[in-house]
Scaffold this active site. Sequence first.
Site, PDB file in Angstrom:
ATOM      1  CE  LYS A 142      -4.064  -1.661   2.550  1.00 39.06           C
ATOM      2  NZ  LYS A 142      -5.023  -1.424   1.469  1.00 39.06           N
ATOM      3  NE  ARG A 184     -10.973  -9.643  -2.684  1.00 36.72           N
ATOM      4  CZ  ARG A 184     -11.204  -8.742  -3.629  1.00 36.72           C
ATOM      5  NH1 ARG A 184     -11.516  -9.118  -4.844  1.00 36.72           N
ATOM      6  NH2 ARG A 184     -11.144  -7.448  -3.354  1.00 36.72           N
TER       7      ARG A 184
END
Length: 508
Positions: free
Chosen positions: A290, A364
């Site tokens: 990130k 996920r």
Amino acid sequence: MDMMMNTKIEALWKSDIPIESIEAQAVICLVSEAEWITGHFPEVWKEAIASVKERGLFQGSENQLFTIPVMQSDAAITLILVGTGQHPLTPEELRLTAVRAAKSAVKMSADQVIFALPSSLLTYSQSQDIAVVAHALTEGFILGTYRRKTYKRKQQAYTGPDRLIFHQDKVYQDEHEQQWRTGMERGRAFAEGTILARDLTNLPGNMLVPRDLANAALRLAEQHGLEFEVLDEHDIVKKGMGGLWSVGAGSVNPPRMIVLKYQGKTSWEGEIIGLVGKGITFDTGGISLKPRVGMEDMISDMGGAAVVLGALHTLCLMRPEQNVIVVIPSAENMPSGGAFKPGDIITTLSGRTVEILNTDAEGRLVLADGLTYAKELGATRIIDVATLTGAVVSALGDVATGAVSNDDPFMNEFILASKRTGEKVWPLPAYPEFEEMLRSEVADLRNSTGRYGASITAGLFIGTFAEGMPWIHLDIAGTAYVSKERGVHPKGATGAMVRTIAEYIINQ
Ligand code: BES
Ligand code: MN
Ligand code: ZN
């Protein structure tokens, strides 16, 4: 390990003694516009109130707040006048009124706070249910006093109010008193669960790694006598939880699969609600790193786990006749020599393979194994909660939680519960076109699909692992951890969705 503050606020109800004989540093007074003109106030405040009236400083209009220092039995206390306007308030408006009053009481460093109830209380409320009113006021007040724990060398001595005393002059009939007590208890249970979630979510990444999250869950299990199981990294590999294992592989703090069981029925036959929470204790993005700006907010990436633990805490206090399994896949998503990489193909617990295209789409992957494990343990319907996508923040900001589901009646009931708690949930459309976007050429699924409908595709990725079970996914990326306080939400962790999940389960 003293990580949690929880709430120490005790809520009481008194009607048999005059208000001025109760020790307090602040008195909250709900006042409508009409009552401000015609209402009766305790003798000791008469002068102060008369002078405020004379100078026209307060009218009782909606959201108006005015504080007056008054003397009461030789002690200086603060009278907090809270205007309610012209119309009876909804439960949410009552809750928000209590939040505002609580913040004011905290400013006064009040330890004991009296909530002076008007004798015409029910004219202030749209709901004519005493317990609903007591619930809203108690919950709002406790949530409104919340502040994030600080770690300064010199800690502040004042830690918020200890006692909230509801007082009413006119003596209720006994049944009303009982309803009031029921409402206070509910309000406290809902607030406590929310605060547990806030405290956990606000913990920095170095103070809460997967092992610590498992310990926090263990303490909750011990407090309520719940069945508890933790799988460590070896169990996780052995069972074939490739999603959770891969995401945790880059960290020196190994992953955990955490399970708690709440048994509210005499047997485990029939419906079992599975609550699955994303427990990424810090999300660097992994090898798909990130950007540096704002990465500190990723301490909140276990917000989903905190919410399911908070909701469980509320349920344990309320004891509904339901069976619930909480499953928390927890890992730290780090880049390292051992980390999983773009291009990797992994095998999940369900046997489905996943082509990794972005290691930052890690939520996920751990939730996939979480859902499969919940199903293995017997869950018959599932709610998953996750700080899953930046895209949901683009769509709904920090205002509403995005939801995806495979079952309309389930979703509709959940939305109804959210209307009662005042928490905002917005359903996103789960069209089959979005599901197609999850296909991979080399594996059963791909973990990243690009920008289009990213919150929906992310949700549907998880939904694949529900394998037809009724399922709701809650994306709290925008609502779990906010940069500005608003309404019941303080700055930082909010505990959003604790109350709605508990409300849904209790009313099943
Ligand atoms: N934890 C983040 C999502 C997030 C973003 C939470 C902002 C809170 C605030 C999640 O793991 C993530 O990185 N999602 C990516 C997915 C993408 C790579 C497909 C995103 O939304 O950008
Ligand atoms: Mn991520
Ligand atoms: Zn994440």
